[in-house]
Design an enzyme around this catalytic site. Structure first.
Site, short mmCIF file in Angstrom:
data_model
loop_
_atom_site.label_atom_id
_atom_site.label_comp_id
_atom_site.label_asym_id
_atom_site.label_seq_id
_atom_site.Cartn_x
_atom_site.Cartn_y
_atom_site.Cartn_z
N THR A 158 0.82 -1.22 0.00
CA THR A 158 0.00 0.00 0.00
C THR A 158 0.85 1.26 0.00
O THR A 158 0.33 2.35 -0.28
CB THR A 158 -0.91 0.03 1.24
N ASP B 287 18.88 1.78 -0.20
CA ASP B 287 18.17 1.66 1.08
C ASP B 287 19.10 2.11 2.20
O ASP B 287 20.11 1.45 2.49
CB ASP B 287 17.73 0.21 1.30
#
Length: 213
Positions: free
Chosen positions: A107, A203
């Protein structure tokens, strides 16, 4: 929200080395620490102080000291922890809270899984640490979390930011009557299909601490 992109040669130099995929984790951590100290100098330009007199060996001098309550530094776990020491170097007397947030990769929404903060932040000036402002969901959620507890001045410090992330925060904070400032070392082009910053630096959490399987 006010946005300040720190324009300093040392900041640009350290950010360039951070971007390099060949930079190992120990060097990456050291550079993040140094970079955050430089960003803290920029971010604390309006830290709250009050006048105070001190006795020097020669005469009385007028100066300033941090007001009470002291600033609250809130790293967003886990990558924000890598920014904490650099922040504390300039604000050693600040209090520290923690907020655990993770992005749902389906999401892309932020989910809070842990927090260690005072229940009442009324009148507090808060500094939020999060290396990457990508989609903006985590940082927007963190700022809203602090506002709901009473914080009345919030400064977010990031290493990189995107136009999409800034727009998301401004949208999510619409109607919030609390000053919010973003201080970042770089404003990148945007996000790729996986919602990673481009060109970015990968990251930040993995590069700080390695990949935990």
């Amino acid at each position: 929200m006010q946005v300040h992109v720190a324009d300093h040669p040392l900041i640009s130099h350290k950010l360039t080395v951070l971007r390099d995929e060949s930079t190992d984790s120990p060097t990456f951590r050291r550079l993040v620490d140094e970079l955050v100290t430089l960003l803290t100098y920029e971010a604390t330009r309006d830290v709250r102080v009050e006048p105070v007199d001190v006795q020097t060996p020669v005469a009385l001098a007028r100066g300033v000291r941090l007001t009470e309550p002291r600033p609250l530094v809130v790293p967003i776990l886990r990558a924000g922890l890598g920014m904490l020491e650099g922040m504390q170097r300039l604000l050693p007397t600040a209090e520290v809270g923690f907020l655990g947030m993770v992005r749902n990769e389906e999401t892309l929404e932020a989910v809070t899984y842990a927090e260690r903060l005072p229940d009442d932040l009324t009148g507090r000036q808060c500094y939020v640490l999060d290396p990457m402002l990508a989609t903006g969901g985590s940082l927007a959620a963190a700022i809203n979390f602090l506002v709901k507890r009473g914080a009345n001045d919030i400064i977010a410090i990031t290493i990189l930011a995107t136009p999409e992330g800034i727009a998301r925060i401004e949208s999510d904070l619409e109607g919030v009557d609390v000053p919010v400032t973003l201080v970042t070392a770089g404003l990148d082009d945007g996000l790729n299909e996986q919602a990673y910053i481009v060109p970015g630096l990968g990251d930040a959490g993995d590069r700080l601490y390695g990949v935990a399987d």
